[in-house]
Design an enzyme around this catalytic site. Structure first.
Site, PDB file in Angstrom:
ATOM      1  N   GLU A 194      -3.067   6.625   2.751  1.00 56.34           N
ATOM      2  CA  GLU A 194      -2.794   4.996   3.222  1.00 56.34           C
ATOM      3  C   GLU A 194      -4.087   5.039   3.911  1.00 56.34           C
ATOM      4  O   GLU A 194      -4.041   5.334   4.332  1.00 56.34           O
ATOM      5  CB  GLU A 194      -1.425   5.258   3.346  1.00 56.34           C
ATOM      6  CG  GLU A 194      -0.796   3.737   3.218  1.00 56.34           C
ATOM      7  CD  GLU A 194       0.607   3.243   3.737  1.00 56.34           C
ATOM      8  OE1 GLU A 194       0.953   2.795   3.839  1.00 56.34           O
ATOM      9  OE2 GLU A 194       1.223   4.022   2.575  1.00 56.34           O
ATOM     10  N   LYS A 225       0.938  -0.881   0.109  1.00 60.96           N
ATOM     11  CA  LYS A 225      -0.025  -0.048   0.145  1.00 60.96           C
ATOM     12  C   LYS A 225       0.981   1.166  -0.375  1.00 60.96           C
ATOM     13  O   LYS A 225       1.012   2.046  -0.512  1.00 60.96           O
ATOM     14  CB  LYS A 225      -1.176   0.076   0.959  1.00 60.96           C
ATOM     15  CG  LYS A 225       0.009  -0.479   2.908  1.00 60.96           C
ATOM     16  CD  LYS A 225      -1.306   0.028   3.787  1.00 60.96           C
ATOM     17  CE  LYS A 225      -1.093  -0.558   4.962  1.00 60.96           C
ATOM     18  NZ  LYS A 225      -0.487  -1.834   4.959  1.00 60.96           N
ATOM     19  N   THR A 226       1.971   1.157   0.345  1.00 60.47           N
ATOM     20  CA  THR A 226       2.386   2.145   0.523  1.00 60.47           C
ATOM     21  C   THR A 226       3.586   3.131  -0.792  1.00 60.47           C
ATOM     22  O   THR A 226       3.327   3.665  -1.340  1.00 60.47           O
ATOM     23  CB  THR A 226       4.370   2.327   2.580  1.00 60.47           C
ATOM     24  OG1 THR A 226       3.539   2.226   3.513  1.00 60.47           O
ATOM     25  CG2 THR A 226       4.866   3.736   1.787  1.00 60.47           C
TER      26      THR A 226
END
Length: 451
Positions: free
Chosen positions: A171, A127-128
Site C-alpha cells: 500500500e 488503496k487498502t
C-alpha cells in the site's frame, strides 16, 4: 522467504515507535515471521496491540527509556518510527543521541520491497481494499508474494499476507510523501483527490506528488479512468476503460458483472463486497493480475471469496436493523459510502454517526463535509478526533454541524454516542470515521442483537 536486503535484515532486534499503527504493525508481523525479535512502544492500547502482544511482540504504553528491552544496543537493533511521533518523544531521542540506526516506516518498507517485483497501490481512497484484493488474488493463484496492507484483511485476520518474496504488494501511502520511497514495477492509482493539506499545504501539491509517484513506476501504471496520467492502462465500471466492468447485475444481494480487458473478456465476475466503489477496486486488482498473467479462473475464484477489510463497509443485520461500519474520513469517501447505502437500501431511513478526523482536515474540507453529511436522513456528529494535532480555535463539531442541512442532527461525545443512537429512529445505521469510533462497533452490535 529469502529477501535480499542484508543491511535491513542483519539485526537481531527491531524496535517500533508507534507500534500500534496499521502500517507499522504489518512490518512488525513481517520481521516476526522471519525470526527476528520485535518490540516497541505505542501511546494507546488497542485491539490490534493486544493481538500483537499475543503474537509475541513486546509492546509497552509509557514513553519511558527504562522500558526498552535490556538486550537492545546500537549494533544489534534497527529502530523504526512513524512521522506521527512527536519530536520531543523521549525514546526516539534516546535512540537518536545514542547512535542507533533509526529509519522511518516508509524507508524500511522501501528497502524490503526494493529487490522484489513490487506492485504499489496508491490513492487517497480505495488503496487498502484494492491492495487487499490484489494480495488475495495472488495468494489464491499461489504467486510467491508478500502483501503489506493498510487494513486487516478479513480472510487472513491480518494486515500482511505471507506467501514468498519474489513479488510484493505494498500500500503506497501519500501521507508525508511516503510512497516515493518505493520502487514499483507496477502501480495502481485509484484517486488523487486533495488530502493531508496539513502536510502538503496546497491542493495542487497533492496532485504533483501523485505525478512524482507515477514517474517512478518502472513498467506499467494502472489508473482510474479520468485521472490525468499519460501512458497508463485505465480501469473503471461502465467508463469504456481499458479494463472495464459492465453488464452489472445484482444476484442474491451481490454484484455480478463482466470485464472487458485488452486480452479478451471475463464473464460473470462476482464479488461479495457492496458498493459501486468496491466494484471499481476489484476491477483495478483484476487488471494488474491479468497483466501479470494470473489465470482468469483464479482471478474469479479469488474475487468470489474475498470477504473484505475490517472497517471497510462491513455489514451487520439483526432484528430488522441494518448496521454498516466504514473507515470513511474524507468527503469523497463519505459520498461513496452513503451512495452505496442508498443503492442497497432504497427508501430506508439512514442514521449516520460521523467522527471527524483531524482539526486541519475538518477545517480544509468543511463545506464538502457539510454537503456529504446532508445526504443522510439524520446525523450524530462526534467530537473531532485530534490524532497527532492540537485543537484549532473555532474548528469544532458544533461549527461543522451548522454546515449540515438536516433537521435531525446533534453533536455528541463518543462516550454518549451509543445512548444517543438508542434514542433515534432508523432503518440503517452507518458509523464512519478514522479515529477511535471503532470502539463502539462491538457495543452497537451487541445492542442490536438484544433489541
Amino acid at each position: 522467504m529469502e529477501f535480499i536486503i542484508r543491511n535491513i535484515l542483519d539485526k537481531i532486534y527491531y524496535y517500533f515507535i508507534g507500534a500500534g499503527g496499521i502500517g507499522m504493525s504489518a512490518l512488525e508481523r513481517f520481521f516476526k515471521s522471519i525470526g527476528k525479535e520485535v518490540a516497541g512502544y505505542d501511546k494507546t492500547q488497542t485491539e490490534l496491540t493486544t493481538e500483537l502482544i499475543a503474537e509475541g511482540i513486546d509492546i509497552h504504553f509509557e514513553d519511558n527509556i527504562e522500558l526498552i528491552p535490556a538486550g537492545i544496543n546500537p549494533k544489534n537493533t534497527l529502530v523504526i518510527y512513524t512521522p506521527a511521533v512527536p519530536k520531543d518523544h523521549s525514546e526516539l531521542n534516546y535512540f537518536l543521541v545514542n547512535d542507533f540506526k533509526v529509519m522511518k516506516r516508509s524507508e524500511v518498507l522501501g528497502e524490503i520491497t526494493k529487490h522484489t517485483y513490487n506492485i504499489g497501490v496508491a490513492g487517497t481512497h480505495g488503496k487498502t481494499t484494492t491492495s487487499s484484493i490484489l494480495g488475495h488474488i495472488l495468494k489464491v493463484a499461489n504467486v510467491e508474494c508478500t502483501a503489506f496492507l493498510g487494513g486487516i484483511a478479513e480472510n487472513y485476520d491480518s494486515n500482511i499476507i505471507l506467501n514468498g518474496s519474489k513479488y510484493t504488494v505494498a500500500e503506497a501511502d501519500e501521507f508525508d510523501r511516503s510512497f516515493l520511497r518505493l520502487s514499483p514495477k507496477l502501480a495502481i492509482i485509484t484517486s488523487d483527490d486533495a488530502d493531508h493539506l496539513d502536510i502538503y499545504g496546497e491542493r495542487d501539491e497533492v496532485k504533483k506528488s501523485f505525478q512524482e509517484f507515477a514517474a517512478i513506476v518502472e513498467e506499467k501504471l494502472f489508473v482510474h479512468k479520468g485521472l490525468p496520467f499519460d501512458g497508463a492502462f485505465t480501469y473503471g465500471v461502465d467508463l469504456d476503460a481499458d479494463y472495464d466492468g459492465h453488464n452489472v447485475r445484482i444476484i442474491d444481494g451481490h454484484y455480478v458483472f463482466d470485464v472487458k480487458t485488452p486480452n479478451g473478456s471475463l464473464t460473470d465476475v462476482g464479488i461479495l463486497l457492496p458498493g459501486h466503489h468496491n466494484m471499481e477496486n476489484a476491477v483495478a486488482a483484476l487488471a494488474v493480475a491479468d497483466y501479470m498473467g494470473v489465470p482468469h479462473d483464479k482471478i474469479k475464484e479469488a474475487l468470489s471469496t474475498f470477504v473484505g477489510v475490517k472497517r471497510r463497509f462491513n455489514r451487520f443485520e439483526a432484528n430488522g436493523k441494518i448496521y454498516i461500519d466504514d473507515y470513511a474520513h474524507h468527503p469523497t469517501e463519505l459520498n461513496a459510502a452513503i451512495r452505496s447505502v442508498r443503492e442497497l437500501y432504497p427508501g430506508k431511513k439512514v442514521l449516520g454517526v460521523f467522527q471527524p478526523h483531524l482539526f486541519t482536515r475538518t477545517r480544509d474540507f468543511a463545506e464538502e463535509f457539510g454537503q456529504s453529511l446532508s445526504q443522510l436522513d439524520s446525523l450524530i456528529l462526534l467530537d473531532i478526533y485530534p490524532a497527532r494535532e492540537l485543537p484549532i480555535e473555532g474548528i469544532t463539531s458544533n461549527w461543522l454541524l451548522e454546515k449540515v442541512n438536516l433537521n435531525e442532527k446533534i453533536v455528541s461525545s463518543l462516550e454518549d454516542s451509543l445512548a444517543n443512537i438508542k434514542k433515534q429512529d432508523f432503518d440503517v445505521l452507518l458509523t464512519v470515521g478514522a479515529g477511535n469510533i471503532d470502539t463502539i462497533v462491538k457495543p452497537i452490535k451487541e445492542w442490536l442483537s438484544e433489541a
